[in-house]
Design a protein around this motif. Sequence first.
Motif, PDB file in Angstrom:
ATOM      1  N   GLY A  16      -0.487  -2.594 -18.082  1.00 54.76           N
ATOM      2  CA  GLY A  16      -1.605  -2.401 -17.160  1.00 54.76           C
ATOM      3  C   GLY A  16      -1.950  -0.935 -17.076  1.00 54.76           C
ATOM      4  N   PRO A  17      -3.051  -0.613 -16.412  1.00 59.80           N
ATOM      5  CA  PRO A  17      -3.493   0.780 -16.378  1.00 59.80           C
ATOM      6  C   PRO A  17      -2.493   1.697 -15.681  1.00 59.80           C
ATOM      7  CG  PRO A  17      -4.739  -0.563 -14.840  1.00 59.80           C
ATOM      8  CD  PRO A  17      -3.912  -1.496 -15.635  1.00 59.80           C
ATOM      9  N   SER A  18      -2.549   2.961 -16.037  1.00 63.17           N
ATOM     10  CA  SER A  18      -1.693   3.960 -15.408  1.00 63.17           C
ATOM     11  C   SER A  18      -1.988   4.001 -13.910  1.00 63.17           C
ATOM     12  CB  SER A  18      -1.999   5.313 -16.053  1.00 63.17           C
ATOM     13  OG  SER A  18      -0.939   6.173 -15.821  1.00 63.17           O
ATOM     14  N   GLY A  19      -0.941   4.015 -13.108  1.00 67.16           N
ATOM     15  CA  GLY A  19      -1.129   4.021 -11.660  1.00 67.16           C
ATOM     16  C   GLY A  19      -1.454   2.655 -11.098  1.00 67.16           C
ATOM     17  N   GLY A  20      -1.344   1.618 -11.937  1.00 67.57           N
ATOM     18  CA  GLY A  20      -1.702   0.263 -11.520  1.00 67.57           C
ATOM     19  C   GLY A  20      -0.643  -0.444 -10.695  1.00 67.57           C
ATOM     20  N   GLY A  21       0.561   0.103 -10.653  1.00 71.88           N
ATOM     21  CA  GLY A  21       1.575  -0.494  -9.770  1.00 71.88           C
ATOM     22  C   GLY A  21       2.748  -1.145 -10.492  1.00 71.88           C
ATOM     23  N   LYS A  22       2.952  -0.842 -11.779  1.00 71.54           N
ATOM     24  CA  LYS A  22       4.063  -1.461 -12.514  1.00 71.54           C
ATOM     25  C   LYS A  22       5.406  -0.941 -12.010  1.00 71.54           C
ATOM     26  CE  LYS A  22       2.335   0.045 -16.402  1.00 71.54           C
ATOM     27  NZ  LYS A  22       1.133   0.679 -15.816  1.00 71.54           N
ATOM     28  N   THR A  23       5.508   0.396 -11.907  1.00 74.84           N
ATOM     29  CA  THR A  23       6.767   0.983 -11.436  1.00 74.84           C
ATOM     30  C   THR A  23       7.075   0.523 -10.014  1.00 74.84           C
ATOM     31  OG1 THR A  23       6.644   2.913 -12.868  1.00 74.84           O
ATOM     32  CG2 THR A  23       7.868   3.188 -10.823  1.00 74.84           C
ATOM     33  N   THR A  24       6.045   0.440  -9.182  1.00 71.52           N
ATOM     34  CA  THR A  24       6.260  -0.009  -7.805  1.00 71.52           C
ATOM     35  C   THR A  24       6.793  -1.440  -7.799  1.00 71.52           C
ATOM     36  OG1 THR A  24       4.438   1.421  -7.146  1.00 71.52           O
ATOM     37  CG2 THR A  24       5.131  -0.236  -5.557  1.00 71.52           C
ATOM     38  N   LEU A  25       6.256  -2.287  -8.685  1.00 73.69           N
ATOM     39  CA  LEU A  25       6.733  -3.669  -8.763  1.00 73.69           C
ATOM     40  C   LEU A  25       8.202  -3.709  -9.210  1.00 73.69           C
ATOM     41  CD1 LEU A  25       5.351  -6.400  -8.219  1.00 73.69           C
ATOM     42  CD2 LEU A  25       5.074  -6.643 -10.682  1.00 73.69           C
ATOM     43  N   VAL A  31      -4.207   0.664  -1.707  1.00 76.32           N
ATOM     44  CA  VAL A  31      -3.672  -0.661  -2.018  1.00 76.32           C
ATOM     45  C   VAL A  31      -3.138  -0.651  -3.457  1.00 76.32           C
ATOM     46  CG1 VAL A  31      -4.233  -3.100  -2.329  1.00 76.32           C
ATOM     47  CG2 VAL A  31      -5.263  -1.799  -0.456  1.00 76.32           C
ATOM     48  N   VAL A  32      -1.872  -1.001  -3.624  1.00 76.86           N
ATOM     49  CA  VAL A  32      -1.278  -1.055  -4.968  1.00 76.86           C
ATOM     50  C   VAL A  32      -1.193  -2.510  -5.457  1.00 76.86           C
ATOM     51  CG1 VAL A  32       0.752  -0.487  -6.367  1.00 76.86           C
ATOM     52  CG2 VAL A  32       0.041   1.048  -4.528  1.00 76.86           C
ATOM     53  N   HIS A  33      -0.678  -3.379  -4.597  1.00 81.33           N
ATOM     54  CA  HIS A  33      -0.612  -4.807  -4.936  1.00 81.33           C
ATOM     55  C   HIS A  33      -1.327  -5.595  -3.850  1.00 81.33           C
ATOM     56  CE1 HIS A  33       3.467  -3.422  -6.641  1.00 81.33           C
ATOM     57  NE2 HIS A  33       2.583  -3.415  -7.623  1.00 81.33           N
ATOM     58  N   SER A  52       0.859  -1.184   0.000  1.00 78.68           N
ATOM     59  CA  SER A  52       0.000   0.000   0.000  1.00 78.68           C
ATOM     60  C   SER A  52       0.893   1.231   0.000  1.00 78.68           C
ATOM     61  CB  SER A  52      -0.900   0.021   1.239  1.00 78.68           C
ATOM     62  OG  SER A  52      -1.790  -1.071   1.202  1.00 78.68           O
ATOM     63  N   LEU A  53       0.483   2.246  -0.759  1.00 73.48           N
ATOM     64  CA  LEU A  53       1.239   3.500  -0.789  1.00 73.48           C
ATOM     65  C   LEU A  53       0.266   4.650  -0.605  1.00 73.48           C
ATOM     66  CD1 LEU A  53       3.676   2.939  -3.801  1.00 73.48           C
ATOM     67  CD2 LEU A  53       4.308   3.145  -1.400  1.00 73.48           C
ATOM     68  N   GLY A  54       0.600   5.583   0.261  1.00 78.46           N
ATOM     69  CA  GLY A  54      -0.285   6.732   0.480  1.00 78.46           C
ATOM     70  C   GLY A  54      -1.696   6.304   0.855  1.00 78.46           C
ATOM     71  N   GLY A  55      -1.824   5.200   1.586  1.00 78.83           N
ATOM     72  CA  GLY A  55      -3.135   4.728   2.038  1.00 78.83           C
ATOM     73  C   GLY A  55      -3.919   3.956   0.992  1.00 78.83           C
ATOM     74  N   ASP A 104      11.768   0.205 -17.298  1.00 74.05           N
ATOM     75  CA  ASP A 104      10.444   0.709 -16.913  1.00 74.05           C
ATOM     76  C   ASP A 104      10.080   1.886 -17.813  1.00 74.05           C
ATOM     77  OD1 ASP A 104       8.121   1.000 -15.518  1.00 74.05           O
ATOM     78  OD2 ASP A 104       9.029   2.003 -13.790  1.00 74.05           O
ATOM     79  N   ASP A 105       8.851   1.890 -18.324  1.00 77.29           N
ATOM     80  CA  ASP A 105       8.405   2.939 -19.246  1.00 77.29           C
ATOM     81  C   ASP A 105       9.405   3.106 -20.383  1.00 77.29           C
ATOM     82  OD1 ASP A 105       6.041   3.637 -17.920  1.00 77.29           O
ATOM     83  OD2 ASP A 105       7.091   4.997 -16.568  1.00 77.29           O
ATOM     84  N   VAL A 106       9.688   1.990 -21.055  1.00 80.22           N
ATOM     85  CA  VAL A 106      10.810   1.967 -22.000  1.00 80.22           C
ATOM     86  C   VAL A 106      10.677   3.005 -23.115  1.00 80.22           C
ATOM     87  CG1 VAL A 106       9.797   0.166 -23.459  1.00 80.22           C
ATOM     88  CG2 VAL A 106      12.263   0.443 -23.394  1.00 80.22           C
ATOM     89  N   THR A 152       5.507  -0.930 -20.437  1.00 83.99           N
ATOM     90  CA  THR A 152       5.094   0.053 -21.444  1.00 83.99           C
ATOM     91  C   THR A 152       3.578   0.132 -21.495  1.00 83.99           C
ATOM     92  OG1 THR A 152       5.292   0.684 -23.780  1.00 83.99           O
ATOM     93  CG2 THR A 152       5.051  -1.650 -23.328  1.00 83.99           C
ATOM     94  N   HIS A 153       3.066   1.208 -22.115  1.00 86.62           N
ATOM     95  CA  HIS A 153       1.635   1.293 -22.423  1.00 86.62           C
ATOM     96  C   HIS A 153       1.393   1.059 -23.909  1.00 86.62           C
ATOM     97  CE1 HIS A 153       0.115   2.845 -18.585  1.00 86.62           C
ATOM     98  NE2 HIS A 153       1.280   3.447 -18.495  1.00 86.62           N
ATOM     99  N   ASP A 154       2.478   0.881 -24.652  1.00 84.31           N
ATOM    100  CA  ASP A 154       2.396   0.847 -26.110  1.00 84.31           C
ATOM    101  C   ASP A 154       2.112  -0.582 -26.598  1.00 84.31           C
ATOM    102  OD1 ASP A 154       2.978   0.781 -28.844  1.00 84.31           O
ATOM    103  OD2 ASP A 154       4.443   2.404 -28.663  1.00 84.31           O
TER     104      ASP A 154
END
Length: 306
Positions: free
Chosen positions: A41-50, A22-24, A17-20, A173-175, A206-208
């Motif tokens: 996955g969707p923006s803000g979905g937790g890829k960078t955190t993973l 749930v991310v994963h 959890s981040l900032g209250g 990440d975000d290649v 990526t989102h692409d």
Amino acid sequence: MPDSAAPDIRFENISTSLGGEVVHQRLRAEIPAGQITVLMGPSGGGKTTLVRHLVGLVPPDTGRVLVGGRSVWDLDPKSLKALRAEMGVLLGGATLFEPSVFGSQTVRENLALPLHLRNVDEESIYATTVWWLQTLGLDTVADQLPEQLSARMRRRVALGAAMVGDRPLIVLDDVDLGLDAPTTARTVEAILTSQRRSGATMLITTHDIDLAKALDGRLAVLANGRIVANGPTRELLAGVDDAEEFDRRFHVLDWMGPPMPEIERSGGRFRELTFDPQLVIMALIAFAAVLAVVLAMRAAGGPLGP
Ligand SMILES: Nc1ncnc2c1ncn2[C@@H]1O[C@H](COP(=O)(O)OP(=O)(O)OP(=O)(O)O)[C@@H](O)[C@H]1O
């Protein structure tokens, strides 16, 4: 060739959890060794955190990340540093500075550094550096310092620094951030060539959709706190050409909303829930539907009627 074998990656019951928020939520995934896996996955979905959990930057609240069987967050600092040396990492998300780019070194020197650290001979360093400078469209700024470049160009330097050296694990990440269309196409070719040569394990976010298809490896989809699909990209993205279709295919806009918290306060202590709240909701709905059918049949005087 890499100094050591390309590792597999296992995410075991990761909850964060981040900032209250749930991310994963009890996220599990296996990323096979020696292949390219794209994480979408969707923006803000937790890829960078993973990714941050994986490369040893931010620990998960619970769960383990295993790289080649070694639990990243149970390593002593020296072993963690050794593991990091085996990774080429491009950080994404809201990273304000790019730690893998050295401000006091020119673009060319930044790309050569990982090769020097791996004791590559000077001739190969020159050839490899020139090849990456051209691939990433950095040849005209090779002798400039990163501060003289735009943020987009600095990201290309960071991408090159992550890729050179044929390390056994590459995490990008975000290649495609900061890449224009021609550079993206050249970068895809470079990633494929590099992976074939080194046999590295690559995890790329990526989102692409087109980029994911072009890499033609495996795909893992992170949505609602979990990996909801993991398999060959060609199969999973067959017929998916835009973001709307992607969201439909992987139930990204789940009507039940984001996942419930993994833990709840109980008697002043945290305890883990042993059931999945979303499954419970679905079971209740199924039960109500069956009950409604039975009652309707009784009312109609059918076989279950009085
Ligand atoms: N340091 C932090 N403090 C609080 N919340 C954070 C922090 N870092 C990330 N978050 C939140 O965690 C969630 C997951 O963010 P993350 O960057 O991992 O998602 P993402 O899938 O990589 O997004 P994107 O595709 O837009 O890059 C987001 O809601 C984000 O706002």
